[in-house]
Enzyme design. Structure first.
Site, PDB file in Angstrom:
ATOM      1  N   ASP A  20      42.429  42.917  41.400  1.00  0.00           N
ATOM      2  CA  ASP A  20      42.973  41.555  41.389  1.00  0.00           C
ATOM      3  C   ASP A  20      44.001  41.354  42.497  1.00  0.00           C
ATOM      4  O   ASP A  20      44.678  42.297  42.908  1.00  0.00           O
ATOM      5  CB  ASP A  20      43.605  41.276  40.016  1.00  0.00           C
ATOM      6  CG  ASP A  20      43.825  39.790  39.778  1.00  0.00           C
ATOM      7  OD1 ASP A  20      43.220  38.959  40.485  1.00  0.00           O
ATOM      8  OD2 ASP A  20      44.617  39.458  38.870  1.00  0.00           O
ATOM      9  N   ASN A  22      43.284  39.384  45.462  1.00  0.00           N
ATOM     10  CA  ASN A  22      42.694  39.109  46.782  1.00  0.00           C
ATOM     11  C   ASN A  22      43.124  37.754  47.325  1.00  0.00           C
ATOM     12  O   ASN A  22      43.435  37.611  48.512  1.00  0.00           O
ATOM     13  CB  ASN A  22      41.157  39.102  46.694  1.00  0.00           C
ATOM     14  CG  ASN A  22      40.595  40.435  46.257  1.00  0.00           C
ATOM     15  OD1 ASN A  22      41.319  41.417  46.175  1.00  0.00           O
ATOM     16  ND2 ASN A  22      39.306  40.466  45.971  1.00  0.00           N
ATOM     17  N   HIS A  37      38.911  38.574  49.680  1.00  0.00           N
ATOM     18  CA  HIS A  37      37.806  39.334  49.079  1.00  0.00           C
ATOM     19  C   HIS A  37      37.230  40.302  50.107  1.00  0.00           C
ATOM     20  O   HIS A  37      36.965  41.463  49.801  1.00  0.00           O
ATOM     21  CB  HIS A  37      36.706  38.391  48.574  1.00  0.00           C
ATOM     22  CG  HIS A  37      37.175  37.423  47.526  1.00  0.00           C
ATOM     23  ND1 HIS A  37      37.969  37.814  46.474  1.00  0.00           N
ATOM     24  CD2 HIS A  37      36.971  36.089  47.370  1.00  0.00           C
ATOM     25  CE1 HIS A  37      38.234  36.750  45.708  1.00  0.00           C
ATOM     26  NE2 HIS A  37      37.645  35.695  46.241  1.00  0.00           N
ATOM     27  N   GLU A  67      33.956  34.534  33.551  1.00  0.00           N
ATOM     28  CA  GLU A  67      34.811  33.348  33.715  1.00  0.00           C
ATOM     29  C   GLU A  67      34.957  32.948  35.187  1.00  0.00           C
ATOM     30  O   GLU A  67      35.404  31.836  35.492  1.00  0.00           O
ATOM     31  CB  GLU A  67      36.211  33.609  33.133  1.00  0.00           C
ATOM     32  CG  GLU A  67      36.249  33.621  31.611  1.00  0.00           C
ATOM     33  CD  GLU A  67      35.561  34.837  31.000  1.00  0.00           C
ATOM     34  OE1 GLU A  67      35.747  35.956  31.532  1.00  0.00           O
ATOM     35  OE2 GLU A  67      34.825  34.685  30.008  1.00  0.00           O
ATOM     36  N   ASN A  68      34.604  33.848  36.099  1.00  0.00           N
ATOM     37  CA  ASN A  68      34.784  33.538  37.521  1.00  0.00           C
ATOM     38  C   ASN A  68      33.837  32.429  38.022  1.00  0.00           C
ATOM     39  O   ASN A  68      34.040  31.884  39.106  1.00  0.00           O
ATOM     40  CB  ASN A  68      34.651  34.794  38.393  1.00  0.00           C
ATOM     41  CG  ASN A  68      35.825  35.748  38.286  1.00  0.00           C
ATOM     42  OD1 ASN A  68      35.679  36.970  38.386  1.00  0.00           O
ATOM     43  ND2 ASN A  68      37.030  35.212  38.095  1.00  0.00           N
ATOM     44  N   ARG A 185      45.307  47.776  36.651  1.00  0.00           N
ATOM     45  CA  ARG A 185      45.187  46.403  37.140  1.00  0.00           C
ATOM     46  C   ARG A 185      46.208  46.193  38.245  1.00  0.00           C
ATOM     47  O   ARG A 185      47.389  46.474  38.078  1.00  0.00           O
ATOM     48  CB  ARG A 185      45.414  45.374  36.040  1.00  0.00           C
ATOM     49  CG  ARG A 185      45.221  43.951  36.605  1.00  0.00           C
ATOM     50  CD  ARG A 185      45.162  42.879  35.552  1.00  0.00           C
ATOM     51  NE  ARG A 185      44.791  41.604  36.163  1.00  0.00           N
ATOM     52  CZ  ARG A 185      44.101  40.652  35.581  1.00  0.00           C
ATOM     53  NH1 ARG A 185      43.669  40.828  34.353  1.00  0.00           N
ATOM     54  NH2 ARG A 185      43.826  39.523  36.210  1.00  0.00           N
ATOM     55  N   SER A 193      41.986  40.126  30.849  1.00  0.00           N
ATOM     56  CA  SER A 193      40.990  39.192  31.390  1.00  0.00           C
ATOM     57  C   SER A 193      39.543  39.556  31.029  1.00  0.00           C
ATOM     58  O   SER A 193      38.651  39.538  31.881  1.00  0.00           O
ATOM     59  CB  SER A 193      41.156  39.068  32.914  1.00  0.00           C
ATOM     60  OG  SER A 193      42.455  38.601  33.228  1.00  0.00           O
ATOM     61  N   GLU A 204      44.777  54.173  28.526  1.00  0.00           N
ATOM     62  CA  GLU A 204      46.137  54.037  29.044  1.00  0.00           C
ATOM     63  C   GLU A 204      46.116  52.929  30.093  1.00  0.00           C
ATOM     64  O   GLU A 204      45.313  52.964  31.038  1.00  0.00           O
ATOM     65  CB  GLU A 204      46.603  55.353  29.683  1.00  0.00           C
ATOM     66  CG  GLU A 204      46.766  56.484  28.688  1.00  0.00           C
ATOM     67  CD  GLU A 204      47.855  56.214  27.642  1.00  0.00           C
ATOM     68  OE1 GLU A 204      48.835  55.507  27.958  1.00  0.00           O
ATOM     69  OE2 GLU A 204      47.710  56.704  26.510  1.00  0.00           O
TER      70      GLU A 204
HETATM   71  C1  IPE Z   1      39.773  39.370  36.683  1.00  0.00           C
HETATM   72  O1  IPE Z   1      40.578  38.721  37.598  1.00  0.00           O
HETATM   73  C2  IPE Z   1      38.350  39.421  37.175  1.00  0.00           C
HETATM   74  C3  IPE Z   1      38.095  40.279  38.333  1.00  0.00           C
HETATM   75  C4  IPE Z   1      38.971  41.024  38.952  1.00  0.00           C
HETATM   76  C5  IPE Z   1      36.737  40.284  38.782  1.00  0.00           C
HETATM   77  P1  IPE Z   1      40.853  37.159  37.512  1.00  0.00           P
HETATM   78  O2  IPE Z   1      41.740  36.836  38.650  1.00  0.00           O
HETATM   79  O3  IPE Z   1      39.591  36.412  37.396  1.00  0.00           O
HETATM   80  O4  IPE Z   1      41.636  37.038  36.137  1.00  0.00           O
HETATM   81  P2  IPE Z   1      42.669  35.921  35.647  1.00  0.00           P
HETATM   82  O5  IPE Z   1      42.007  34.606  35.837  1.00  0.00           O
HETATM   83  O6  IPE Z   1      43.885  36.063  36.512  1.00  0.00           O
HETATM   84  O7  IPE Z   1      42.952  36.270  34.223  1.00  0.00           O
HETATM   85  C1  IPE Z   2      40.238  39.284  42.444  1.00  0.00           C
HETATM   86  O1  IPE Z   2      41.100  38.561  43.249  1.00  0.00           O
HETATM   87  C2  IPE Z   2      38.793  39.119  42.858  1.00  0.00           C
HETATM   88  C3  IPE Z   2      37.969  38.415  41.879  1.00  0.00           C
HETATM   89  C4  IPE Z   2      38.380  37.882  40.763  1.00  0.00           C
HETATM   90  C5  IPE Z   2      36.574  38.284  42.224  1.00  0.00           C
HETATM   91  P1  IPE Z   2      41.428  37.042  42.951  1.00  0.00           P
HETATM   92  O2  IPE Z   2      40.448  36.195  43.682  1.00  0.00           O
HETATM   93  O3  IPE Z   2      41.495  36.799  41.484  1.00  0.00           O
HETATM   94  O4  IPE Z   2      42.865  36.904  43.613  1.00  0.00           O
HETATM   95  P2  IPE Z   2      44.104  36.134  43.021  1.00  0.00           P
HETATM   96  O5  IPE Z   2      44.328  36.634  41.630  1.00  0.00           O
HETATM   97  O6  IPE Z   2      43.755  34.680  43.045  1.00  0.00           O
HETATM   98  O7  IPE Z   2      45.216  36.481  43.940  1.00  0.00           O
HETATM   99 MG    MG Z   3      42.987  36.963  40.130  1.00  0.00          MG
END
Ligand code: IPE
Ligand code: IPE
Ligand code: MG
Length: 239
Positions: A20, A22, A37, A67-68, A185, A193, A204
């Site tokens: 998480d 990116n 990404h 959810e993405n 994480r 998530s 852990e």
């Molecule tokens: C969790 O990250 C999903 C992945 C890393 C693929 P998200 O960025 O989607 O999670 P939330 O929305 O912050 O909970």
């Molecule tokens: C994680 O990074 C990648 C995926 C969920 C695919 P994010 O895209 O969630 O990055 P932030 O959380 O918005 O910084």
């Molecule tokens: Mg994220």
């Protein structure tokens, strides 16, 4: 050669990572979220190298959640293409390293057919490998996984009193995968998530402020050291 301070007798069997941060990494640099990404690829493959250095048997990474799909269509499209490209450009290298690549998640209509074909081909190419198993959680949701398992059992005619923990586990996406000992994480978010809900009952949890594109094998080693400092009890008392 193991990194210093890591106990060779207590290497976890399975580490799972929520990759998480990116988007924030990119935004902080005045770049597009999708550039974040792209930068995550280096982090992922350095982490894979580190996992191989450790002799880890199982590494699981959360690449795309159920959810993405809520993200802007352009970002979703980018992520689909990105994962496809990653498979095409990296599968031979992973195969040479004796890594078995697997995907867990829903194979529904929203995943483009082409991506699905590359997933199948990569799994087939690497299925006989005996080194580490690298599992991509892709279109993955922990609740969906439990629902899918229970539906499969009901469809098979399983009686209510046979819907046991063991039965449910046997219908998860990867029944042979051990539960993660450690879940890492990145990006300072302290939540799950919808990742590996069933499997992480006794994992852990390790949270780090590092944004995923900055994550390197040394951060993985530090997570292992932290894991080795902890005492796991599984509901019992100190030995
Ligand atoms: C969790 O990250 C999903 C992945 C890393 C693929 P998200 O960025 O989607 O999670 P939330 O929305 O912050 O909970
Ligand atoms: C994680 O990074 C990648 C995926 C969920 C695919 P994010 O895209 O969630 O990055 P932030 O959380 O918005 O910084
Ligand atoms: Mg994220």
């Amino acid at each position: 050669m193991l990194p210093p301070g890591v106990d060779p007798d207590r290497i976890p069997a399975h580490i799972a990572c929520v990759m998480d941060g990116n988007g924030r990494w990119a935004t902080a640099r005045g770049l597009k979220r999708t550039d974040g990404h792209a930068a995550g690829e280096t982090a992922l493959f350095d982490t894979v190298e580190g996992a191989l250095d450790l002799g880890l048997r199982w590494l699981t990474v959360y690449a795309f959640s159920t959810e993405n799909w809520r993200r802007p269509a352009e970002e979703v499209r980018y992520l689909m293409g990105f994962n496809e490209r990653l498979l095409l450009t990296r599968r031979d290298e992973l195969n040479d390293k004796d890594v078995r690549v697997r995907f867990i998640g829903r194979r529904d209509w929203r995943v483009p057919k082409r991506v699905q074909r590359h997933i199948d081909a990569t799994e087939a190419l690497t299925e006989g490998n005996k080194g580490m198993t690298l599992t991509f959680a892709f279109n993955y949701g922990g609740r969906a996984e439990v629902v899918d398992a229970v539906q499969a059992l009901v469809r098979e005619g399983t009686a209510a009193d046979k819907l046991t923990e063991k039965a449910i586990r046997s219908r998860l996406y990867a029944p042979d995968m051990p539960d993660p000992d450690v879940v890492v994480r990145t990006s300072g978010e302290h939540r799950i998530s919808n990742f590996l809900l069933w499997e992480m009952a006794y994992s852990e949890l390790i949270f780090t402020e590092v944004l995923w594109p900055d994550f390197r094998r040394e951060h993985l080693f530090e997570a292992v050291r932290e894991f080795q400092r902890r005492e796991r009890r599984f509901g019992g008392v100190e030995a």
